[in-house]
Scaffold this motif. Structure first.
Motif, PDB file in Angstrom:
ATOM      1  N   GLY A 254       7.153  -3.473   0.171  1.00  0.00           N
ATOM      2  CA  GLY A 254       6.504  -2.177   0.285  1.00  0.00           C
ATOM      3  C   GLY A 254       5.347  -2.260   1.246  1.00  0.00           C
ATOM      4  N   SER A 255       4.990  -1.127   1.795  1.00  0.00           N
ATOM      5  CA  SER A 255       3.900  -1.068   2.751  1.00  0.00           C
ATOM      6  C   SER A 255       2.561  -1.114   2.040  1.00  0.00           C
ATOM      7  N   ASN A 256       1.726  -2.115   2.390  1.00  0.00           N
ATOM      8  CA  ASN A 256       0.375  -2.189   1.827  1.00  0.00           C
ATOM      9  C   ASN A 256      -0.392  -0.900   2.095  1.00  0.00           C
ATOM     10  N   THR A 257      -0.225  -0.394   3.298  1.00  0.00           N
ATOM     11  CA  THR A 257      -0.969   0.801   3.704  1.00  0.00           C
ATOM     12  C   THR A 257      -0.552   2.022   2.902  1.00  0.00           C
ATOM     13  N   LEU A 258       0.736   2.274   2.816  1.00  0.00           N
ATOM     14  CA  LEU A 258       1.201   3.470   2.116  1.00  0.00           C
ATOM     15  C   LEU A 258       0.933   3.390   0.617  1.00  0.00           C
ATOM     16  N   ILE A 259       0.978   2.183   0.073  1.00  0.00           N
ATOM     17  CA  ILE A 259       0.627   1.999  -1.338  1.00  0.00           C
ATOM     18  C   ILE A 259      -0.843   2.325  -1.549  1.00  0.00           C
ATOM     19  N   ALA A 260      -1.690   1.824  -0.637  1.00  0.00           N
ATOM     20  CA  ALA A 260      -3.131   2.083  -0.747  1.00  0.00           C
ATOM     21  C   ALA A 260      -3.441   3.565  -0.599  1.00  0.00           C
ATOM     22  N   LEU A 261      -2.665   4.268   0.228  1.00  0.00           N
ATOM     23  CA  LEU A 261      -2.871   5.701   0.442  1.00  0.00           C
ATOM     24  C   LEU A 261      -2.318   6.552  -0.698  1.00  0.00           C
ATOM     25  N   LYS A 262      -1.549   5.900  -1.590  1.00  0.00           N
ATOM     26  CA  LYS A 262      -0.915   6.615  -2.717  1.00  0.00           C
ATOM     27  C   LYS A 262      -0.021   7.741  -2.217  1.00  0.00           C
ATOM     28  N   VAL A 263       0.737   7.433  -1.185  1.00  0.00           N
ATOM     29  CA  VAL A 263       1.629   8.419  -0.580  1.00  0.00           C
ATOM     30  C   VAL A 263       2.812   8.669  -1.514  1.00  0.00           C
ATOM     31  N   PRO A 264       3.153   9.932  -1.799  1.00  0.00           N
ATOM     32  CA  PRO A 264       4.318  10.235  -2.632  1.00  0.00           C
ATOM     33  C   PRO A 264       5.589   9.627  -2.047  1.00  0.00           C
ATOM     34  N   GLU A 265       6.485   9.235  -2.894  1.00  0.00           N
ATOM     35  CA  GLU A 265       7.697   8.540  -2.474  1.00  0.00           C
ATOM     36  C   GLU A 265       8.503   9.340  -1.446  1.00  0.00           C
ATOM     37  N   GLU A 266       8.587  10.665  -1.623  1.00  0.00           N
ATOM     38  CA  GLU A 266       9.368  11.488  -0.709  1.00  0.00           C
ATOM     39  C   GLU A 266       8.830  11.396   0.722  1.00  0.00           C
TER      40      GLU A 266
END
Length: 375
Positions: free
Chosen positions: A329-341
């Motif tokens: 998984g992307s560290n960045t997108l996880i940190a941003l709490k980006v919705p899965e969609e």
């Protein structure tokens, strides 16, 4: 690029070596090949060249040559910064942003396992660290803060000057991973006010395997390797003069035309974004354009799967995120709490010196044809 049927838009992963950079590398690998620590005439010539190259790299960062220490690249530089400072301190509290490159996050986790206190700074929904959050999380025993200059996945440029100022006021060491920024935007260590700054050659048109760490004058850290005392004992090992020569040439070129190249890439980046938005209106853009690396456009084709799009379009070399994460998984997108969609539709387009307006037009047409076919 030499591949006529492929459009390369993954410059944040790595850059090609410029011809003039390769020429210098070849010269100092085959003709002026001597060990710079040898006492004979060829060794002395290599030593003089090495120090000239150090000055050229330092000039790009507005540093002095004695503040530049050569390493094998960004990963080693980041390890040397975090672990070297921690080993020198022995104990205490560290602050690291939650969407750093793995070569910062993983050493931070290792330090946590070793008994250090480590807190991970959150980022807001647009991908920026809030300096006020840094201020709030500092403790009496905080000795190190590490926040990257520009994020490798979405290109957001962090408020490092403000964070550095907070650290200076509290006498806390500040490190910034500038591997994605050096060569793309002006980087001035004095203006930033950092104590340590990491950079990598293969992000700025030099070969892989060479990078460096800026260490502010008068500041000392513990080495990770023990050896012959090269690089003032901070990074022992025979200096690869050919690679260092290449890095210096790349630095010289970057310093000369970084501003012009940034303007050109911003124009191409925005052309690409507007074209993709017209092709697929349900597009989500990461970061604030004027606070993002000029070459980086990271978007999500909401409702689609980014990896599947790139799999179906092999002629477009882009990325679903960092080329360095472990695919969990992307560290960045996880940190941003980006919705899965949104997260699953993410693609990073990173442009570079060989990217042309024609390339951008072709990519837009390729995506236009793709979405017509899929719909």
């Amino acid at each position: 690029m030499q591949y006529s049927n492929i459009i390369y838009l993954d410059y944040n992963a790595t850059t090609p070596v410029l011809p003039e950079v390769l020429d210098v590398f070849n010269k100092y690998s085959s003709e002026e090949f001597a060990n710079p620590n040898s006492a004979h005439v060829l060794g002395k010539r290599a030593k003089l060249a090495l120090e000239k190259f150090r000055e050229e790299v330092a000039s790009l960062l507005n540093a002095s040559s004695e503040e530049i220490f050569f390493t094998s690249g960004g990963t080693e530089s980041n390890h040397l910064a975090l672990l070297g400072v921690a080993l020198a301190k022995g104990k205490g509290h560290i602050l690291v942003s939650s969407f750093e490159h793995p070569s910062v996050l993983n050493p931070a986790v290792k330090l946590l396992e070793m008994g250090f206190e480590v807190d991970f700074l959150p980022v807001n929904s647009q991908g920026y660290v809030d300096p006020e959050e840094v201020q709030k999380r500092i403790k009496k025993n905080t000795f190190l803060v590490s926040v990257m200059l520009a994020n490798n996945e979405i290109g957001t440029i962090q408020p490092v000057e403000e964070i550095a100022k907070i650290c200076q006021e509290r006498e806390i060491i500040f490190h910034t991973d500038a591997c994605q920024a050096v060569g793309k935007i002006p980087v001035d260590v004095k203006k930033i006010g950092c104590d340590l700054l990491s950079f990598a050659g293969h992000k700025m048109y030099a070969p892989k395997g060479i990078g460096g760490l800026f260490i502010k004058k008068g500041f000392s850290i513990s080495p990770l390797f023990l050896g012959g005392g090269q690089e003032k004992g901070i990074r022992p090992g025979t200096e690869p003069v050919g690679l260092i020569a290449a890095l210096a040439k790349a630095a010289e070129i970057a310093k000369k035309d970084v501003s012009f190249e940034a303007e050109r890439l911003i124009y191409l980046r925005e052309t690409l974004y507007e074209g993709l938005k017209e092709v697929y209106p349900k597009i989500y853009r990461y970061g604030i354009p004027e606070k993002t690396l000029p070459n980086t456009l990271t978007v999500s084709f909401v409702g689609k799967i980014g990896s599947k799009i790139l799999e179906d379009l092999p002629e477009v070399c882009a990325s679903t995120g960092s080329a360095c994460h472990d695919r969990k998984g992307s560290n960045t997108l996880i940190a941003l709490k980006v919705p899965e969609e949104i997260a699953q539709g993410t693609i990073r387009f990173s442009l570079g010196r060989y990217t042309t307006f024609e390339d951008i037009e072709k990519v837009i047409k390729i995506f236009q044809g793709y979405f017509r076919l899929k719909n």
